[in-house]
Design a protein around this motif. Structure first.
Motif, PDB file in Angstrom:
ATOM      1  N   GLU A 198      62.869  64.877  86.467  1.00 57.15           N
ATOM      2  CA  GLU A 198      63.819  64.920  87.577  1.00 57.15           C
ATOM      3  C   GLU A 198      63.960  66.335  88.142  1.00 57.15           C
ATOM      4  N   LEU A 199      64.030  67.328  87.255  1.00 64.28           N
ATOM      5  CA  LEU A 199      64.149  68.707  87.726  1.00 64.28           C
ATOM      6  C   LEU A 199      62.899  69.154  88.478  1.00 64.28           C
ATOM      7  N   LEU A 200      61.733  68.739  87.995  1.00 62.58           N
ATOM      8  CA  LEU A 200      60.493  69.101  88.687  1.00 62.58           C
ATOM      9  C   LEU A 200      60.446  68.479  90.076  1.00 62.58           C
ATOM     10  N   GLU A 201      60.817  67.218  90.172  1.00 65.01           N
ATOM     11  CA  GLU A 201      60.779  66.538  91.466  1.00 65.01           C
ATOM     12  C   GLU A 201      61.808  67.114  92.433  1.00 65.01           C
ATOM     13  N   LYS A 202      62.945  67.609  91.896  1.00 64.59           N
ATOM     14  CA  LYS A 202      64.021  68.101  92.762  1.00 64.59           C
ATOM     15  C   LYS A 202      63.767  69.508  93.255  1.00 64.59           C
ATOM     16  N   TYR A 203      63.274  70.388  92.393  1.00 66.43           N
ATOM     17  CA  TYR A 203      63.173  71.809  92.736  1.00 66.43           C
ATOM     18  C   TYR A 203      61.749  72.288  92.964  1.00 66.43           C
ATOM     19  N   THR A 204      60.754  71.475  92.660  1.00 65.34           N
ATOM     20  CA  THR A 204      59.372  71.885  92.868  1.00 65.34           C
ATOM     21  C   THR A 204      58.648  70.810  93.662  1.00 65.34           C
ATOM     22  N   SER A 205      57.401  71.080  93.978  1.00 66.60           N
ATOM     23  CA  SER A 205      56.573  70.115  94.703  1.00 66.60           C
ATOM     24  C   SER A 205      55.792  69.212  93.765  1.00 66.60           C
ATOM     25  N   LEU A 206      56.053  69.295  92.466  1.00 62.05           N
ATOM     26  CA  LEU A 206      55.334  68.486  91.480  1.00 62.05           C
ATOM     27  C   LEU A 206      56.118  67.226  91.144  1.00 62.05           C
ATOM     28  N   TYR A 207      55.373  66.161  90.919  1.00 65.80           N
ATOM     29  CA  TYR A 207      55.979  64.959  90.341  1.00 65.80           C
ATOM     30  C   TYR A 207      55.092  64.494  89.193  1.00 65.80           C
ATOM     31  N   ILE A 208      55.605  64.646  87.982  1.00 68.23           N
ATOM     32  CA  ILE A 208      54.901  64.213  86.779  1.00 68.23           C
ATOM     33  C   ILE A 208      55.779  63.190  86.082  1.00 68.23           C
ATOM     34  N   PRO A 209      55.301  61.981  85.854  1.00 63.67           N
ATOM     35  CA  PRO A 209      56.128  60.951  85.221  1.00 63.67           C
ATOM     36  C   PRO A 209      56.586  61.376  83.828  1.00 63.67           C
ATOM     37  N   PRO A 210      57.746  60.904  83.388  1.00 62.19           N
ATOM     38  CA  PRO A 210      58.218  61.257  82.037  1.00 62.19           C
ATOM     39  C   PRO A 210      57.247  60.840  80.938  1.00 62.19           C
ATOM     40  N   ARG A 211      56.569  59.713  81.131  1.00 66.82           N
ATOM     41  CA  ARG A 211      55.621  59.259  80.110  1.00 66.82           C
ATOM     42  C   ARG A 211      54.464  60.242  79.961  1.00 66.82           C
ATOM     43  N   ALA A 212      53.990  60.808  81.089  1.00 75.62           N
ATOM     44  CA  ALA A 212      52.900  61.777  81.029  1.00 75.62           C
ATOM     45  C   ALA A 212      53.348  63.066  80.349  1.00 75.62           C
ATOM     46  N   ILE A 213      54.598  63.497  80.594  1.00 71.72           N
ATOM     47  CA  ILE A 213      55.108  64.702  79.937  1.00 71.72           C
ATOM     48  C   ILE A 213      55.217  64.492  78.436  1.00 71.72           C
ATOM     49  N   ALA A 214      55.751  63.342  78.027  1.00 71.69           N
ATOM     50  CA  ALA A 214      55.884  63.053  76.595  1.00 71.69           C
ATOM     51  C   ALA A 214      54.518  62.915  75.927  1.00 71.69           C
ATOM     52  N   LEU A 215      53.563  62.283  76.611  1.00 73.73           N
ATOM     53  CA  LEU A 215      52.227  62.130  76.045  1.00 73.73           C
ATOM     54  C   LEU A 215      51.537  63.483  75.870  1.00 73.73           C
ATOM     55  N   GLY A 216      51.686  64.376  76.847  1.00 75.30           N
ATOM     56  CA  GLY A 216      51.089  65.696  76.729  1.00 75.30           C
ATOM     57  C   GLY A 216      51.673  66.494  75.575  1.00 75.30           C
ATOM     58  N   ARG A 217      52.985  66.419  75.391  1.00 75.74           N
ATOM     59  CA  ARG A 217      53.605  67.136  74.277  1.00 75.74           C
ATOM     60  C   ARG A 217      53.165  66.564  72.937  1.00 75.74           C
ATOM     61  N   ALA A 218      53.017  65.241  72.863  1.00 77.33           N
ATOM     62  CA  ALA A 218      52.553  64.635  71.609  1.00 77.33           C
ATOM     63  C   ALA A 218      51.121  65.054  71.298  1.00 77.33           C
ATOM     64  N   ARG A 219      50.271  65.105  72.311  1.00 76.69           N
ATOM     65  CA  ARG A 219      48.891  65.558  72.102  1.00 76.69           C
ATOM     66  C   ARG A 219      48.858  66.999  71.619  1.00 76.69           C
ATOM     67  N   LEU A 220      49.650  67.858  72.240  1.00 76.81           N
ATOM     68  CA  LEU A 220      49.657  69.256  71.854  1.00 76.81           C
ATOM     69  C   LEU A 220      50.158  69.427  70.421  1.00 76.81           C
ATOM     70  N   ALA A 221      51.226  68.720  70.056  1.00 80.46           N
ATOM     71  CA  ALA A 221      51.759  68.832  68.693  1.00 80.46           C
ATOM     72  C   ALA A 221      50.738  68.349  67.667  1.00 80.46           C
ATOM     73  N   GLU A 222      50.042  67.261  67.982  1.00 82.58           N
ATOM     74  CA  GLU A 222      49.034  66.752  67.049  1.00 82.58           C
ATOM     75  C   GLU A 222      47.847  67.706  66.950  1.00 82.58           C
ATOM     76  N   LEU A 223      47.453  68.297  68.070  1.00 86.67           N
ATOM     77  CA  LEU A 223      46.334  69.237  68.053  1.00 86.67           C
ATOM     78  C   LEU A 223      46.682  70.486  67.248  1.00 86.67           C
TER      79      LEU A 223
END
Length: 375
Positions: A198-223
């Motif tokens: 929500e903050l990204l969509e409101k204050y920046t030009s990016l829109y990244i779904p919450p599922r994609a953000i959570a998936l990226g963090r899970a990948r990074l933690a596992e790596l």
């Protein structure tokens, strides 16, 4: 030649035997998608292409199971989004912004400009911010005040836009996709993916779904977890330098918790194309051990950029005039970070202590030798 059900089963068997759980699941899903029947009937040419893609994938998975480093590295990169379709999906929110028209500071939008100008996310030599506004391929005639424009005439705007578009395409094709996104405010890092989206969509030009953000963090933690050496298998000095107690400790530890080794299962499946040892890309197969897989994970972690977005509360009142700050970094545990020294591992600390002992003993012997000569 394997075809039909035999090829499908061989692919699933090879994917199931991969030494990493995430990599294995990624390729099993990919194989099922590859063999899913389309509603529209396909021509014979399309069917041949699909079979060739499946055979190429089977050769790749069999090479990874046999211990060829190039194949193992590629399977890990595809599973964690460094290459392949997952990479393009992760880059889509940045590349979909397009070129900035008008009197902009850069021809690239700020989030994409941060990626392109970063040496971490760029696979080649990263361009400078000034080159984003005026690409090196842009002729001098694009500047109306130049001598070439006065003699030969100024370039038309359509050609300038075409040159910038080609430069945009060439640079975005050399990017590594951010494996994760971090959003920082004055109160700290935003942990909730929905709030971050929500903050990204409101204050920046990016829109990244919450599922994609959570998936990226899970990948990074596992790596990060798989790239780190387990503490239970702490390093020991070479055998010739070990004390009797250390040798006994090592023997007991190996009996209680041996280092897991992956042995590729014997299979009578016909190979589509056996990798050539004469090719420099394949070399010779290695024994797939926990240490080898950990080194491959460390290499993938070093090539995984992280997008950091910082928001300042003092600028939130400006509304539409707010411009966030973008930065591309590596993870703290990644090797090769410029301008930052990572923490020493226990093994490196031990070798450093041994070097200090040897150096001190050498200094003492030199001083004694000097005193003896003086006397």
């Amino acid at each position: 030649m394997l075809l039909g059900v035999q090829l499908y089963r061989s692919l699933l068997r090879a994917a199931r035997n991969l030494p990493n759980s995430r990599v294995s699941q990624h390729y099993r899903d990919r194989i099922r998608t590859l063999f899913r029947h389309d509603p529209e009937p396909e021509s014979s040419l399309q069917a041949v292409r699909r079979v060739k893609r499946a055979q190429k994938l089977l050769r790749h998975l069999q090479a990874a199971n046999d211990g060829y480093l190039h194949a193992i590295t590629r399977t890990i990169e595809h599973a964690y989004g460094v290459r392949g379709k997952e990479k393009h999906v992760a880059l889509q929110p940045y590349t979909s912004l397009g070129l900035v028209e008008g009197k902009a500071k850069h021809s690239f939008p700020p989030p994409l400009a941060a990626l392109v100008t970063s040496s971490i996310a760029h696979t080649a030599r990263a361009p400078t911010p000034s080159q984003l506004l005026n690409p090196p391929t842009l002729p001098a005639r694009a500047d109306p005040s130049s001598e070439d424009a006065r003699l030969l005439g100024q370039l038309i705007p359509q050609r300038i836009r075409a040159i910038k578009r080609r430069y945009w395409n060439s640079q975005t094709g050399k990017l590594r996709a951010p494996i994760a996104l971090r959003l920082h405010t004055d109160t700290g890092e935003v942990v909730d993916p929905e709030q971050a989206s929500e903050l990204l969509e409101k204050y920046t030009s990016l829109y990244i779904p919450p599922r994609a953000i959570a998936l990226g963090r899970a990948r990074l933690a596992e790596l990060v977890e798989k790239a780190d050496a387990p503490a239970s298998t702490g390093p020991l000095p070479p055998r010739r330098l070990q004390t009797p107690d250390q040798r006994a400790t090592r023997r007991n530890r190996d009996e209680q918790a041996p280092v897991p080794r992956f042995t590729p299962p014997r299979s009578d499946v016909l190979r589509v194309l056996k990798p050539s040892a004469a090719n420099s890309k394949w070399h010779l197969p290695k024994s797939v051990t926990a240490r080898l897989l950990r080194r491959r994970m460390q290499e993938s972690l070093a090539q995984a950029p992280i997008m950091e977005v910082k928001l300042a509360s003092s600028q939130k009142e400006e509304g539409d005039g707010y411009t966030p700050k973008y930065n591309v970094v590596r993870h703290e545990a990644a090797k090769g970070e410029k301008g930052r020294y990572r923490l020493q591992t226990a093994e490196e600390r031990w070798w450093q202590e041994q070097a200090n002992v040897v150096t001190a003993a050498s200094d003492v012997s030199k001083k004694k030798e000097k005193k003896r000569k003086d006397v």
